[in-house]
Structure formats: structure tokens, C-alpha cells
Scaffold this motif. Structure first.
Motif, short mmCIF file in Angstrom:
data_model
loop_
_atom_site.label_atom_id
_atom_site.label_comp_id
_atom_site.label_asym_id
_atom_site.label_seq_id
_atom_site.Cartn_x
_atom_site.Cartn_y
_atom_site.Cartn_z
N ASP A 1 0.82 -1.22 0.00
CA ASP A 1 0.00 0.00 0.00
C ASP A 1 0.86 1.27 0.00
OD1 ASP A 1 0.76 -0.62 2.64
OD2 ASP A 1 -0.99 0.37 3.49
N VAL A 2 2.01 1.23 0.63
CA VAL A 2 2.91 2.40 0.63
C VAL A 2 3.48 2.61 -0.77
CG1 VAL A 2 5.09 3.33 1.54
CG2 VAL A 2 3.48 2.14 3.07
N ARG A 3 3.92 1.52 -1.40
CA ARG A 3 4.47 1.62 -2.76
C ARG A 3 3.40 2.16 -3.72
NH1 ARG A 3 5.79 -3.23 -3.28
NH2 ARG A 3 3.98 -3.87 -4.50
N ARG A 4 2.18 1.67 -3.61
CA ARG A 4 1.10 2.16 -4.47
C ARG A 4 0.83 3.64 -4.24
NH1 ARG A 4 -2.91 -2.95 -3.54
NH2 ARG A 4 -1.93 -4.33 -5.06
N GLN A 5 0.83 4.04 -3.00
CA GLN A 5 0.58 5.45 -2.68
C GLN A 5 1.67 6.34 -3.27
OE1 GLN A 5 0.32 6.24 1.53
NE2 GLN A 5 0.31 8.44 1.25
N LEU A 6 2.92 5.92 -3.14
CA LEU A 6 4.03 6.69 -3.69
C LEU A 6 3.93 6.75 -5.22
CD1 LEU A 6 6.99 5.40 -1.49
CD2 LEU A 6 5.73 7.56 -1.26
N ARG A 7 3.56 5.62 -5.83
CA ARG A 7 3.41 5.60 -7.29
C ARG A 7 2.34 6.58 -7.74
NH1 ARG A 7 1.52 0.68 -8.03
NH2 ARG A 7 -0.56 1.42 -8.53
N ARG A 8 1.20 6.58 -7.06
CA ARG A 8 0.12 7.50 -7.43
C ARG A 8 0.53 8.96 -7.20
NH1 ARG A 8 -3.15 4.24 -4.18
NH2 ARG A 8 -3.82 2.43 -5.36
N GLU A 9 1.29 9.18 -6.13
CA GLU A 9 1.75 10.54 -5.82
C GLU A 9 2.63 11.08 -6.94
OE1 GLU A 9 4.92 12.41 -2.67
OE2 GLU A 9 3.47 10.96 -1.87
N VAL A 10 3.47 10.23 -7.48
CA VAL A 10 4.41 10.67 -8.51
C VAL A 10 3.82 10.62 -9.92
CG1 VAL A 10 6.63 10.16 -9.61
CG2 VAL A 10 6.42 10.03 -7.12
N PHE A 11 3.12 9.55 -10.25
CA PHE A 11 2.65 9.35 -11.62
C PHE A 11 1.18 9.66 -11.83
CE2 PHE A 11 6.38 6.62 -11.18
CZ PHE A 11 7.12 7.03 -12.28
#
Length: 140
Positions: free
Chosen positions: A41-51
Motif C-alpha cells: 500500500d505504501v508503494r502504491r501510494q508513492l506511485r500515485r503521488e508521482v505518476f
């Protein structure tokens, strides 16, 4: 040219990672790829934040390729998540690239993700259009 979003994403992955979790994740996935030690969930959140929540092929393909070329599992699984966002823009002409991804995948989770989120929808979409045999044949 390198996508600046990829550099930012890598920074965030490194900051948020936990080395103890990284070792456990690598053992679980039985791969030689490096791990950052992030929860999904952290990786997904970071991905959405950036991309962002949605990409187009024009906006995302270079980032997908750059992330996939990494020796970091977290970057590769993120590349596949982005690839799944542009799946509807893929055609049978993309099969050589997609097949190369399967050859380069290191571990079951990357292959499963490719199968379920990219190849499956692509094959089903073209099967409905009468071109499924072409897609299925290329997957062999």
C-alpha cells in the motif's frame, strides 16, 4: 532522456524503505532483484503521488521502460502497475516487447502480474475482435 518522475519515485522508495523488510521480501519472492522493503500500500501510494492515478501511453511508456530496466523489484512491479494502466492502448504489435518482459522477469510475482493484468486483458480484447489467435500464438 530519463523521466524526472522516475528519479523522484526512486528517491521516495529509498526514503520509505525498511532494510529488514527488504530481506524478508526477497526471500519470499525467491528472486535476485533488490527490494526497498516497502509494504504494497505504501508503494502504491508513492506511485500515485508521482505518476498520478491514470497514465496514457504517450505519457507513461518511457517511465515504464525505465522502471522495468531497474534491478529493483519495487521499481519493476511499479512498472507493471503503470503498464496495466495503458493496457487498453496495447496492440498485437507490442507483443515482442511484452514477451521480452516475460523473459526478463525475475520471479513468480512479476510473471503473474504480467499474465493477469496485461496479457490476459490484451488477449481477451483481441479475441473479441477476432484476432485472439494472433495474440495467443505470440504468447507461446
Amino acid at each position: 532522456m530519463a523521466d524526472p518522475r522516475v528519479a523522484r519515485f526512486r528517491e521516495l522508495l529509498a526514503q520509505a524503505g525498511d532494510p529488514a523488510d527488504a530481506k524478508a521480501q526477497q526471500a519470499y519472492h525467491k528472486t535476485t532483484l533488490a527490494f526497498c522493503g516497502l509494504k504494497t500500500d505504501v508503494r502504491r501510494q508513492l506511485r500515485r503521488e508521482v505518476f498520478g492515478a491514470r497514465l496514457t501511453r504517450a505519457d507513461g511508456e518511457a517511465a515504464i521502460r525505465e522502471l522495468w530496466d531497474s534491478s529493483c523489484w519495487d521499481e519493476r512491479i511499479s512498472a507493471l502497475a503503470l503498464l496495466s494502466q495503458i493496457e487498453r492502448e496495447l496492440t498485437p504489435a507490442d507483443l515482442p516487447w511484452l514477451k521480452q518482459l516475460t523473459r526478463d522477469a525475475d520471479g513468480w510475482a512479476l510473471l503473474d502480474t504480467l499474465a493477469f493484468e496485461v496479457f490476459g486483458p490484451l488477449a481477451l480484447r483481441y479475441d473479441k475482435a477476432g484476432q485472439g489467435a494472433e495474440v495467443y500464438g505470440e504468447l507461446r
